[in-house]
Structure formats: C-alpha cells, structure tokens
Design a protein around this motif. Structure first.
Motif, PDB file in Angstrom:
ATOM      1  N   PRO A 287      -9.237 -13.001  11.531  1.00 23.33           N
ATOM      2  CA  PRO A 287      -9.770 -14.373  11.492  1.00 23.33           C
ATOM      3  C   PRO A 287      -9.904 -14.923  10.078  1.00 23.33           C
ATOM      4  CG  PRO A 287     -11.497 -12.798  12.046  1.00 23.33           C
ATOM      5  CD  PRO A 287     -10.199 -12.045  12.096  1.00 23.33           C
ATOM      6  N   ASP A 288     -10.077 -14.019   9.107  1.00 25.34           N
ATOM      7  CA  ASP A 288     -10.200 -14.474   7.709  1.00 25.34           C
ATOM      8  C   ASP A 288      -8.859 -14.416   6.976  1.00 25.34           C
ATOM      9  OD1 ASP A 288      -9.894 -11.772   7.629  1.00 25.34           O
ATOM     10  OD2 ASP A 288     -11.730 -11.339   6.509  1.00 25.34           O
ATOM     11  N   ARG A 289      -7.797 -14.023   7.721  1.00 20.94           N
ATOM     12  CA  ARG A 289      -6.435 -13.938   7.161  1.00 20.94           C
ATOM     13  C   ARG A 289      -6.357 -12.991   5.966  1.00 20.94           C
ATOM     14  NH1 ARG A 289      -2.483 -17.967   8.828  1.00 20.94           N
ATOM     15  NH2 ARG A 289      -3.338 -18.884  10.710  1.00 20.94           N
ATOM     16  N   LYS A 290      -7.166 -11.954   6.010  1.00 17.28           N
ATOM     17  CA  LYS A 290      -7.137 -10.934   4.957  1.00 17.28           C
ATOM     18  C   LYS A 290      -6.692  -9.609   5.557  1.00 17.28           C
ATOM     19  CE  LYS A 290     -10.800 -12.987   2.151  1.00 17.28           C
ATOM     20  NZ  LYS A 290     -12.205 -12.835   1.669  1.00 17.28           N
ATOM     21  N   PRO A 291      -6.046  -8.761   4.752  1.00 18.00           N
ATOM     22  CA  PRO A 291      -5.593  -7.466   5.288  1.00 18.00           C
ATOM     23  C   PRO A 291      -6.760  -6.545   5.596  1.00 18.00           C
ATOM     24  CG  PRO A 291      -5.250  -7.552   2.914  1.00 18.00           C
ATOM     25  CD  PRO A 291      -5.687  -8.923   3.334  1.00 18.00           C
ATOM     26  N   ARG A 292      -6.501  -5.585   6.462  1.00 19.39           N
ATOM     27  CA  ARG A 292      -7.440  -4.492   6.714  1.00 19.39           C
ATOM     28  C   ARG A 292      -7.133  -3.422   5.671  1.00 19.39           C
ATOM     29  NH1 ARG A 292      -9.570  -4.317  11.719  1.00 19.39           N
ATOM     30  NH2 ARG A 292      -9.202  -2.097  12.017  1.00 19.39           N
ATOM     31  N   ILE A 293      -8.099  -3.125   4.824  1.00 21.80           N
ATOM     32  CA  ILE A 293      -7.858  -2.265   3.660  1.00 21.80           C
ATOM     33  C   ILE A 293      -8.545  -0.913   3.833  1.00 21.80           C
ATOM     34  CG2 ILE A 293      -8.231  -2.009   1.172  1.00 21.80           C
ATOM     35  CD1 ILE A 293      -7.899  -5.045   0.947  1.00 21.80           C
ATOM     36  N   TYR A 294      -7.793   0.138   3.496  1.00 20.05           N
ATOM     37  CA  TYR A 294      -8.304   1.505   3.585  1.00 20.05           C
ATOM     38  C   TYR A 294      -8.096   2.215   2.254  1.00 20.05           C
ATOM     39  CZ  TYR A 294      -8.105   0.764   8.654  1.00 20.05           C
ATOM     40  OH  TYR A 294      -8.281   0.275   9.923  1.00 20.05           O
ATOM     41  N   LYS A 295      -9.056   3.077   1.940  1.00 15.42           N
ATOM     42  CA  LYS A 295      -8.914   3.979   0.789  1.00 15.42           C
ATOM     43  C   LYS A 295      -9.207   5.399   1.251  1.00 15.42           C
ATOM     44  CE  LYS A 295     -10.133   3.222  -3.511  1.00 15.42           C
ATOM     45  NZ  LYS A 295      -8.964   2.911  -4.355  1.00 15.42           N
ATOM     46  N   LYS A 296      -8.678   6.379   0.557  1.00  5.29           N
ATOM     47  CA  LYS A 296      -8.982   7.767   0.868  1.00  5.29           C
ATOM     48  C   LYS A 296     -10.416   8.084   0.419  1.00  5.29           C
ATOM     49  CE  LYS A 296      -5.018   9.560   2.468  1.00  5.29           C
ATOM     50  NZ  LYS A 296      -4.881  10.237   3.764  1.00  5.29           N
ATOM     51  N   ASN A 297     -11.173   8.763   1.284  1.00  3.97           N
ATOM     52  CA  ASN A 297     -12.522   9.183   0.907  1.00  3.97           C
ATOM     53  C   ASN A 297     -12.475  10.558   0.231  1.00  3.97           C
ATOM     54  OD1 ASN A 297     -12.230  11.061   2.987  1.00  3.97           O
ATOM     55  ND2 ASN A 297     -13.475   9.900   4.437  1.00  3.97           N
ATOM     56  N   GLU A 298     -13.634  11.138  -0.019  1.00  7.58           N
ATOM     57  CA  GLU A 298     -13.676  12.415  -0.742  1.00  7.58           C
ATOM     58  C   GLU A 298     -13.012  13.551   0.026  1.00  7.58           C
ATOM     59  OE1 GLU A 298     -17.719  13.183  -1.797  1.00  7.58           O
ATOM     60  OE2 GLU A 298     -17.780  11.585  -3.308  1.00  7.58           O
ATOM     61  N   GLU A 299     -12.932  13.398   1.349  1.00  5.59           N
ATOM     62  CA  GLU A 299     -12.261  14.414   2.173  1.00  5.59           C
ATOM     63  C   GLU A 299     -10.751  14.200   2.242  1.00  5.59           C
ATOM     64  OE1 GLU A 299     -15.295  12.933   3.612  1.00  5.59           O
ATOM     65  OE2 GLU A 299     -16.170  14.607   2.505  1.00  5.59           O
ATOM     66  N   GLY A 300     -10.277  13.148   1.593  1.00  7.50           N
ATOM     67  CA  GLY A 300      -8.840  12.864   1.613  1.00  7.50           C
ATOM     68  C   GLY A 300      -8.377  12.128   2.851  1.00  7.50           C
ATOM     69  N   LEU A 301      -9.329  11.505   3.581  1.00  4.12           N
ATOM     70  CA  LEU A 301      -8.997  10.777   4.810  1.00  4.12           C
ATOM     71  C   LEU A 301      -9.178   9.275   4.598  1.00  4.12           C
ATOM     72  CD1 LEU A 301     -10.941  13.098   7.308  1.00  4.12           C
ATOM     73  CD2 LEU A 301      -8.546  13.278   6.568  1.00  4.12           C
ATOM     74  N   TRP A 302      -8.413   8.483   5.351  1.00  6.55           N
ATOM     75  CA  TRP A 302      -8.503   7.030   5.215  1.00  6.55           C
ATOM     76  C   TRP A 302      -9.841   6.520   5.738  1.00  6.55           C
ATOM     77  CZ3 TRP A 302      -5.308   5.210   1.931  1.00  6.55           C
ATOM     78  CH2 TRP A 302      -3.992   5.663   1.859  1.00  6.55           C
ATOM     79  N   GLU A 303     -10.432   5.619   4.978  1.00  7.96           N
ATOM     80  CA  GLU A 303     -11.698   5.008   5.358  1.00  7.96           C
ATOM     81  C   GLU A 303     -11.600   3.504   5.068  1.00  7.96           C
ATOM     82  OE1 GLU A 303     -15.669   5.815   3.260  1.00  7.96           O
ATOM     83  OE2 GLU A 303     -15.573   7.348   4.852  1.00  7.96           O
ATOM     84  N   GLN A 304     -11.976   2.695   6.044  1.00  6.73           N
ATOM     85  CA  GLN A 304     -11.852   1.253   5.871  1.00  6.73           C
ATOM     86  C   GLN A 304     -12.891   0.760   4.865  1.00  6.73           C
ATOM     87  OE1 GLN A 304     -11.730  -0.893   9.533  1.00  6.73           O
ATOM     88  NE2 GLN A 304     -11.106  -2.800   8.590  1.00  6.73           N
ATOM     89  N   VAL A 305     -12.451  -0.093   3.962  1.00 10.52           N
ATOM     90  CA  VAL A 305     -13.360  -0.562   2.918  1.00 10.52           C
ATOM     91  C   VAL A 305     -13.717  -2.036   3.039  1.00 10.52           C
ATOM     92  CG1 VAL A 305     -12.700   1.192   1.243  1.00 10.52           C
ATOM     93  CG2 VAL A 305     -11.421  -0.942   1.300  1.00 10.52           C
ATOM     94  N   CYS A 306     -13.036  -2.758   3.937  1.00  8.15           N
ATOM     95  CA  CYS A 306     -13.430  -4.134   4.156  1.00  8.15           C
ATOM     96  C   CYS A 306     -13.008  -4.583   5.524  1.00  8.15           C
ATOM     97  CB  CYS A 306     -12.858  -5.071   3.097  1.00  8.15           C
ATOM     98  SG  CYS A 306     -11.139  -5.486   3.333  1.00  8.15           S
ATOM     99  N   SER A 307     -13.645  -5.612   6.050  1.00  7.42           N
ATOM    100  CA  SER A 307     -13.460  -6.203   7.375  1.00  7.42           C
ATOM    101  C   SER A 307     -13.883  -5.216   8.467  1.00  7.42           C
ATOM    102  CB  SER A 307     -12.026  -6.686   7.622  1.00  7.42           C
ATOM    103  OG  SER A 307     -11.161  -5.637   7.927  1.00  7.42           O
ATOM    104  N   ASP A 308     -14.251  -5.773   9.590  1.00  9.95           N
ATOM    105  CA  ASP A 308     -14.761  -4.950  10.687  1.00  9.95           C
ATOM    106  C   ASP A 308     -13.642  -4.189  11.356  1.00  9.95           C
ATOM    107  OD1 ASP A 308     -16.919  -7.673  11.531  1.00  9.95           O
ATOM    108  OD2 ASP A 308     -17.359  -5.908  10.314  1.00  9.95           O
TER     109      ASP A 308
END
Length: 310
Positions: A287-308
């Motif tokens: 709805p905000d026309r922004k990408p769903r962004i993920y970064k690797k956490n300390e365990e090396g797994l993807w974790e979403q950093v913005c948007s629901d």
C-alpha cells in the motif's frame, strides 16, 4: 569481444555438441559436476534465487556467502563471475527474454568490477535436459548467442546443460542436476538443494506466474534483500485452476510434466492460493509502494526490517 572457450571464440551458429567435441575439457568438467551428490544448503548465509530473479554480491559481503537456485527442469541456472573483483551473479533463466537478461546480469557484475584492473568474466551454465519440446536446447542456444553479443570477453568455464545434463529412465528423460549453489567467497560451484526458499516464497512465485521480467532482488551495498513492490491484477481463471486435480495442473502448468520435482504441484497450488488471496497487491501487500526489506540477523537468517509481514 565474444564468448570464448580456452581463448578461442565459440561459433554459436554451430550445434553446442560441436563445441563440446572441440573442447573436451568442457565435457570432463560437466561429468565431474554431475558426479557430485547434491548438497543440502541450510538457510544460514544463503540467498535463494527464484525463477526470473537474479542477485549479485562480492566476497566482502558480511551477510551472504552462498547464492543458489533449484527446481530447474528446462530452465538454466547461470553464474557470472569476475575473477578480479570476485563479484558473482546467479540467475535462473527460463527463456522469456534471454538477450535482455544477459545484458542485465553483465552490467550488474561489471558495476562491482569497474575499479579492478585485472581479472576476467567467467560464465557457468547448468540445467536443462533432452526434453520432448526441445525447450532446453533452445534456451542453451539463446544463452550462448546472448553472451557472444556482449561487448566484453566472456569465458565459458562450465557447460553442463541440455544433453550434458540428461539422464534417461524407461524412455523418459530427466535432468541430472536440478539446482546449484555458488560460494561467493571461494567461487566453488556445486549441485544443491534448499529446504528453505524464502523469504516471501509465495509472493515471489506469484510475481513470476503473472509474467514478471527478470528482477534484481539484492542490494549488496546495504546487504538487504528487497522484494517488490510488485503489481498485478486478478489472475485469470484462478478458481478453475485451484479446482483441478494434480495431473491437470502438472500437465498444463509445467514445461516438462514428467520431469518435475515431487513438490511442483503443491508449490503451484500454494502460489495460486496466494494470487487468489491478493488479486491487487498494490492494496494488500504494497500500500505504501515500498519494497519488503530483509536483512540477515545474528543467526544468519533473513529478518524483515520494515513494513508489516504478510
């Protein structure tokens, strides 16, 4: 400025079999790759690339050490690497717009290699088999021609495609290798399978099923996986397809029904269900026309950093 094997230009007008006979080391390398059992690659440090996606990074990446893709039947997986900078791109091509796709991955790798005086561009092609419709052969030829058209020298190092990746069982042909991974630190390429194909597996698959072009999913400078924003309309006849039995889905929604991995139908059903739930992703997902962004956490797994989350 063509496609080269062993320093000699490839004659892309001739059948690929002629090239292999002229350069037997290619066949030896393909044989060696085929003989390796597929390694199970766990999610830690992995960036999984779906069909019609690509990702490029360098050995300096602190989050991603492995790029990989699988479930390729008639598709080909392409790894392009610059030996000087170590910049490595992996993509999963299906023949939708091969020439444009090759130009895109070439520019993506070169953008990380402009300041590197030494080194060369090397390409590795894996996938396909002797399918009835000869879609694999067509894609092999398209890729060879597209790389031969590039303004830079490209050295073909691995050629394990179509007839070199084919096995026969009771008169039915199958690929030997369905998936590969590349270690961006060591440049090792090996057959692989991936228990986790996320994040946002259904969303990314829906993007492909609705006719997406080749899409870059990773920003190596920020070490972020960026999904979307993607836009499509209601998927045609989605209720009809969801009502079909497995045999109908396999027969009509696969390029090679007899050679698909066991989870193909469940994957397609999951994607269709997702498309039915999200006929207008601009409203429900972006709805905000922004990408769903993920970064690797300390365990090396993807974790979403913005948007629901979905």
């Amino acid at each position: 400025m063509p496609l080269l094997v062993g320093g000699a230009r490839v004659d892309v007008s001739r059948p690929p079999g002629d090239m292999v006979r002229a350069h037997p080391h290619l066949e030896e390398k393909a044989k060696l790759l085929r003989s390796q059992p597929a390694q199970v690659v766990e999610p830690k440090g992995l960036l999984y690339v779906q069909q019609r996606e690509f990702a490029v990074t360098t050995p300096k990446d602190g989050s991603v050490s492995i790029l990989g893709s699988d479930d390729a039947t008639t598709c080909h997986i392409v790894v392009l690497r610059h030996t000087g900078s170590g910049a490595t791109c992996l993509t999963h091509c299906d023949g939708s717009d091969t020439e444009a796709e090759v130009s895109l991955i070439m520019s993506s790798v070169k953008s990380f290699s402009n300041t590197t005086a030494c080194g060369r561009l090397e390409v590795h092609l894996v996938g396909g088999f002797n399918d009835d419709r000869q879609l694999s052969q067509k894609l092999t030829n398209q890729l060879l021609r597209a790389f031969d058209l590039q303004p830079d020298d490209v050295h073909l190092v691995t050629f394990c495609v179509t007839e070199l990746n084919d096995r026969e069982e009771q008169d039915i042909h199958f690929p030997i290798i369905y998936g590969i991974a590349v270690n961006v630190k060591t440049a090792e390429i090996f057959p692989a399978t991936f228990p986790e194909k996320g994040p946002d597996e259904d969303l990314r698959s829906a993007h492909v099923l609705t006719g997406a072009p080749l899409t870059n999913i990773y920003d190596a400078k920020t070490e972020q996986l960026c999904i979307g924003p993607y836009f499509w309309g209601p998927f045609p006849h989605v209720d009809f397809w969801l009502e079909q039995d497995d045999a109908q889905i396999l027969q009509n929604l696969s390029t090679s029904p007899l050679a698909e991995p066991p989870h193909f139908v469940s994957h397609i059903r999951s994607t269709l269900t997702f498309l039915k739930a999200h006929p207008f992703p601009s409203r429900s997902l972006f709805p905000d026309r922004k990408p769903r962004i993920y970064k690797k956490n300390e365990e090396g797994l993807w974790e979403q950093v913005c948007s629901d989350k979905i």
